[in-house]
Write a protein that holds these residues in place. Structure first.
Motif, PDB file in Angstrom:
ATOM      1  N   UNK A 250      15.695 -95.721  70.841  1.00  0.00           N
ATOM      2  CA  UNK A 250      15.108 -95.022  69.688  1.00  0.00           C
ATOM      3  C   UNK A 250      15.424 -95.878  68.469  1.00  0.00           C
ATOM      4  N   UNK A 251      14.404 -96.472  67.882  1.00  0.00           N
ATOM      5  CA  UNK A 251      14.627 -97.504  66.865  1.00  0.00           C
ATOM      6  C   UNK A 251      13.878 -97.180  65.573  1.00  0.00           C
ATOM      7  N   UNK A 252      14.619 -97.275  64.479  1.00  0.00           N
ATOM      8  CA  UNK A 252      14.064 -97.068  63.146  1.00  0.00           C
ATOM      9  C   UNK A 252      12.956 -98.079  62.849  1.00  0.00           C
ATOM     10  N   UNK A 253      11.860 -97.614  62.250  1.00  0.00           N
ATOM     11  CA  UNK A 253      10.828 -98.507  61.744  1.00  0.00           C
ATOM     12  C   UNK A 253      11.236 -98.908  60.327  1.00  0.00           C
ATOM     13  N   UNK A 254      11.637-100.169  60.174  1.00  0.00           N
ATOM     14  CA  UNK A 254      12.210-100.634  58.910  1.00  0.00           C
ATOM     15  C   UNK A 254      11.159-100.983  57.875  1.00  0.00           C
ATOM     16  N   UNK A 255       9.953-101.310  58.332  1.00  0.00           N
ATOM     17  CA  UNK A 255       8.880-101.588  57.373  1.00  0.00           C
ATOM     18  C   UNK A 255       7.542-101.270  58.016  1.00  0.00           C
ATOM     19  N   UNK A 256       6.580-100.927  57.168  1.00  0.00           N
ATOM     20  CA  UNK A 256       5.217-100.640  57.608  1.00  0.00           C
ATOM     21  C   UNK A 256       4.254-101.305  56.635  1.00  0.00           C
TER      22      UNK A 256
END
Length: 290
Positions: A250-256
């Motif tokens: 489960x990994x944070x989306x650091x940028x979009x």
């Protein structure tokens, strides 16, 4: 990088020819596969991965893969890897076939490979300009027909990202090229339903189960509840994103789309919970899919 290969009941040299020129896994992408991460020297959630392999095979009309043989192959690859492997891949194709889309009547091709691959440390995502067809016969199937994903992954790389998030034909949030998506908003965690066309991810399912067991506010969204507009909410700080996969956890989306995103507090708890449970239970028994 060392690659261990098993096929046809025995270990093979990594450069040994195995697939024939007429194998339908090569010519028309007629096959299914599973990628399995190795945690603490063991293939993680192997039973669930093999259950999904059977599901995918049944969905496209392949005979049920020989699980006992596959487990023996996995054991042989793990033993040959001598503790150095971080990832396995199990591939099953319909085998050699005619020069058309019609299948042959020969034996399936089964290949198991093991190797080393760094676990992605963070996710930088972009929005893909294409749509996932939730009405496709391959919707929800872990298929070797991976051309769409390869194109979208290339699109992400060209923009300095490592994942592309895609909508379905209704414009609703579906999944990433190799991940499922979780959204934290209004003090709960949501993930698109399987009806959106997303893959029934192993990590997705475990995250839902373990979070619910722990009392975290988590649920599968109703069809149409998560539109692609939720990504704008994430950029504005009104929502938070994470992706899940066997290799990412489960990994944070650091940028979009090049914009930095904050990490959601509930999603951080979900990530920690997942890691703790995965350490405690390396082969969790399957439950009814969500």
């Amino acid at each position: 990088m060392t690659v261990i290969v098993w096929s046809g009941g025995s270990l093979r040299a990594s450069d040994e020819p195995i697939i024939t020129a007429t194998d339908h896994g090569l010519t028309v992408g007629d096959g299914v596969f599973e990628t399995i991460t190795i945690r603490d020297g063991r293939p993680f959630a192997l039973t669930r991965h093999l259950a999904r392999l059977r599901y995918s095979a049944a969905r496209i009309g392949l005979a049920e893969p020989a699980e006992d043989a596959i487990r023996a192959g996995v054991e042989a690859v793990m033993e040959a890897g001598k503790g150095s492997l971080t990832r396995l891949r199990v591939t099953v194709t319909s085998g050699p076939g005619p020069m058309s889309s019609a299948r042959g009547d020969g034996a399936q091709t089964v290949v198991i490979t093991g190797g080393q691959a760094a676990r992605p440390r963070v996710c930088h995502a972009v929005r893909a300009p294409w749509h996932r067809n939730e009405r496709s016969p391959l919707s929800g199937v872990k298929s070797t027909s991976y051309g769409e994903n390869a194109v979208m992954a290339g699109y992400a790389r060209e923009r300095g990202a490592d994942e592309a998030l895609v909508a379905n034909t209704h414009g609703n949030l579906c999944e990433g090229t190799a991940t499922n998506v979780f959204v934290e908003c209004d003090d709960e965690i949501l993930t698109p339903p399987l009806a959106s066309g997303c893959l029934p991810g192993i990590t997705r399912g475990l995250a839902l189960e373990w979070a619910a067991d722990a009392g975290l506010p988590i649920r599968v969204a109703a069809p149409g509840e998560l539109t692609m507009g939720v990504l704008d909410a994430a950029i504005d700080g009104r929502a938070f994103l994470a992706v899940t996969s066997s290799t990412r956890g489960v990994q944070h989306v650091a940028s979009l789309d090049g914009r930095d995103l904050a990490a959601g507090p509930l999603l951080r708890r979900l990530s920690t919970l997942f890691e703790l449970n995965a350490e405690r239970n390396p082969d969790p028994a399957p439950r009814r899919p969500s």
